[in-house]
Design an enzyme around this catalytic site. Structure first.
Site, PDB file in Angstrom:
ATOM      1  N   ARG A 108       0.823  -1.213   0.000  1.00 46.38           N
ATOM      2  CA  ARG A 108       0.000   0.000   0.000  1.00 46.38           C
ATOM      3  C   ARG A 108       0.853   1.257   0.000  1.00 46.38           C
ATOM      4  NH1 ARG A 108      -4.307  -2.900   3.841  1.00 46.38           N
ATOM      5  NH2 ARG A 108      -2.410  -3.819   4.652  1.00 46.38           N
ATOM      6  N   ILE A 109       1.896   1.285   0.842  1.00 48.97           N
ATOM      7  CA  ILE A 109       2.714   2.504   0.926  1.00 48.97           C
ATOM      8  C   ILE A 109       3.586   2.637  -0.326  1.00 48.97           C
ATOM      9  CG2 ILE A 109       4.449   3.762   2.266  1.00 48.97           C
ATOM     10  CD1 ILE A 109       3.413   2.283   4.773  1.00 48.97           C
ATOM     11  N   ARG A 122       8.409 -10.187  -5.358  1.00 51.27           N
ATOM     12  CA  ARG A 122       8.600 -11.569  -5.839  1.00 51.27           C
ATOM     13  C   ARG A 122       7.747 -11.841  -7.074  1.00 51.27           C
ATOM     14  NH1 ARG A 122       8.688 -14.437  -0.073  1.00 51.27           N
ATOM     15  NH2 ARG A 122       7.319 -12.673   0.211  1.00 51.27           N
ATOM     16  N   THR A 123       6.480 -11.403  -7.024  1.00 54.19           N
ATOM     17  CA  THR A 123       5.616 -11.600  -8.202  1.00 54.19           C
ATOM     18  C   THR A 123       5.138 -10.238  -8.687  1.00 54.19           C
ATOM     19  OG1 THR A 123       3.890 -12.016  -6.586  1.00 54.19           O
ATOM     20  CG2 THR A 123       4.713 -13.926  -7.781  1.00 54.19           C
ATOM     21  N   GLU A 174      17.190   1.279  16.732  1.00 53.17           N
ATOM     22  CA  GLU A 174      16.651   2.582  17.145  1.00 53.17           C
ATOM     23  C   GLU A 174      16.492   2.657  18.654  1.00 53.17           C
ATOM     24  OE1 GLU A 174      13.056   3.122  14.889  1.00 53.17           O
ATOM     25  OE2 GLU A 174      14.112   2.919  13.008  1.00 53.17           O
ATOM     26  N   ASP A 233      15.143   6.954   7.338  1.00 48.87           N
ATOM     27  CA  ASP A 233      14.215   7.312   8.430  1.00 48.87           C
ATOM     28  C   ASP A 233      14.193   6.222   9.492  1.00 48.87           C
ATOM     29  OD1 ASP A 233      12.075   8.860   9.680  1.00 48.87           O
ATOM     30  OD2 ASP A 233      10.702   7.283   9.008  1.00 48.87           O
ATOM     31  N   HIS A 236      12.922   8.312  12.571  1.00 55.03           N
ATOM     32  CA  HIS A 236      11.716   7.489  12.378  1.00 55.03           C
ATOM     33  C   HIS A 236      10.436   8.329  12.519  1.00 55.03           C
ATOM     34  CE1 HIS A 236      10.056   3.121  12.692  1.00 55.03           C
ATOM     35  NE2 HIS A 236       9.206   3.910  12.061  1.00 55.03           N
ATOM     36  N   VAL A 237      10.281   9.280  11.605  1.00 53.81           N
ATOM     37  CA  VAL A 237       9.140  10.199  11.695  1.00 53.81           C
ATOM     38  C   VAL A 237       8.148  10.044  10.535  1.00 53.81           C
ATOM     39  CG1 VAL A 237      10.350  11.975  13.032  1.00 53.81           C
ATOM     40  CG2 VAL A 237      10.474  12.040  10.524  1.00 53.81           C
ATOM     41  N   ARG A 265      12.164  -0.593   7.237  1.00 54.03           N
ATOM     42  CA  ARG A 265      12.743  -0.975   8.521  1.00 54.03           C
ATOM     43  C   ARG A 265      14.265  -0.976   8.405  1.00 54.03           C
ATOM     44  NH1 ARG A 265       8.895   0.395  10.648  1.00 54.03           N
ATOM     45  NH2 ARG A 265       7.421  -0.762  11.917  1.00 54.03           N
TER      46      ARG A 265
HETATM   47  C1  DGY Z   1       4.843   1.794  11.255  1.00 50.83           C
HETATM   48  O1  DGY Z   1       3.650   2.016  11.438  1.00 50.83           O
HETATM   49  O2  DGY Z   1       5.293   0.650  11.158  1.00 50.83           O
HETATM   50  C2  DGY Z   1       5.723   2.965  11.145  1.00 50.83           C
HETATM   51  O3  DGY Z   1       7.045   2.611  11.009  1.00 50.83           O
HETATM   52  C3  DGY Z   1       5.511   3.873  12.330  1.00 50.83           C
HETATM   53  O4  DGY Z   1       5.969   5.122  11.971  1.00 50.83           O
END
Ligand code: DGY
Length: 323
Positions: free
Chosen positions: A155-156, A176-177, A262, A257, A280-281, A233
């Protein structure tokens, strides 16, 4: 809702909005950390849900015989041992969708910061160099003419790709696909994509299969004009290999980020001028964090009231017993 207010445990830090909303429906209980040594037998027996924003290992999950649901604050739930929860029949929920556009916005901001050195340019102005010494140096890199490869297209990733569509850059992706109906070029291997593009945006979940997959070989393949952006991540990137690649010009720049350990960031990265670093914002606006907090609480309410969580993770598609 069954008789009596379900007791929801909150180990460690949690969003204030979750803490404010929980007592409206539940009996919240607190422990300082997700450490089984802090759990007394009395506490253990009474807990039917956990709301968590950090790590939740298997031994902590096992400390609660009557646990039904773990509501994770965040779309990424790598901190929760969801495979173990699944074995125990415990539902895990996360917070998808409500943060998608915010994280995608931040990814684009970090990309521009990294390529055009905008944070350094602002420091140049604030520290008085502009007035005393003249214009900030021209940025060696530009977004113009770039080919951006998305590592991950959930989605992101799709929301980032949609934004990039208006930036007049070429767009590719590695999954992968291949996903049907998309005009972006698909690469079945990460190495193949790294060879073909000059910019990679990492937006895969932090799992064992993605762990340190951005390594020395991939950075070499990305090449000396290469830019690496990570909003997924920290575990996906071999940070030592990245620092080395940035120092030696194996790639040109990186925007991060997220980090493996962390809130600690390796010194090797902190001192590099070609690394643009954020704490991480990506989802960290008040509005989006409120929406994430609401989804944590609403998942718990839905579970105990209707027998089904709103956004269970793929590993735990369970219904509440008797629902
Ligand atoms: C998440 O929701 O996994 C994000 O990394 C939080 O900012």
């Amino acid at each position: 809702m069954p008789q009596g207010r379900p007791r929801i445990l909150v180990p460690g830090k949690m969003s204030q909005r979750v803490l404010d909303r929980l007592p409206e429906t539940f009996e919240p209980v607190f422990v300082a950390a997700a450490d089984p040594a802090l759990v007394t037998p009395d506490l253990a027996a009474g807990i039917s849900g956990i709301a968590v924003g950090g790590k939740l290992p298997a031994d902590f999950i096992d400390a609660f015989p009557n646990l039904e649901i773990i509501a994770n604050f965040g779309v990424g739930y790598d901190g929760v041992d969801a495979a173990h929860a699944a074995k125990r029949g415990v539902t895990v929920t996360n917070t998808p969708d409500v943060l998608t556009e915010e994280v995608a916005d931040t990814a684009i901001g970090l990309l521009l910061n990294t390529v055009r050195q905008l944070p350094a340019a602002e420091q140049w102005l604030r520290q008085g160099h502009w007035a005393k010494e003249g214009a900030f140096a021209l940025s060696p890199l530009t977004l113009r003419g770039r080919t951006v490869g998305l590592y991950g297209l959930g989605r992101i990733g799709l929301a980032i790709a949609r934004r990039l569509g208006s930036f007049n850059v070429s767009i590719a992706y590695h999954t992968r696909t291949p996903r049907e109906g998309l005009a972006y070029t698909h690469y079945p291997t990460l190495k193949g994509m790294a060879e073909a593009v000059d910019t990679i945006i990492v937006i895969v979940p932090g799992t064992e299969s993605t762990r340190r997959t951005i390594n020395a070989e991939i950075l070499q393949a990305l090449g000396p004009q290469g830019v690496l952006i990570n909003v997924g991540r920290g575990t996906t990137v071999d940070e030592a290999a990245l620092a080395d690649a940035l120092q030696r010009g194996v790639i040109a720049a990186a925007g991060l980020d997220v980090f493996e350990n962390e809130p600690y960031v390796p010194d090797a990265l902190l001192t590099l001028p070609n690394a643009s670093l954020l704490p991480h914002v990506a989802s960290a606006s008040q509005a989006t964090r409120n929406a994430m907090a609401d989804l944590v609480v609403d998942n718990l309410i839905a579970w105990f009231e209707t027998g089904a969580a709103l956004t269970p993770v793929a590993e735990t598609p369970f219904k509440r017993k008797g629902a």
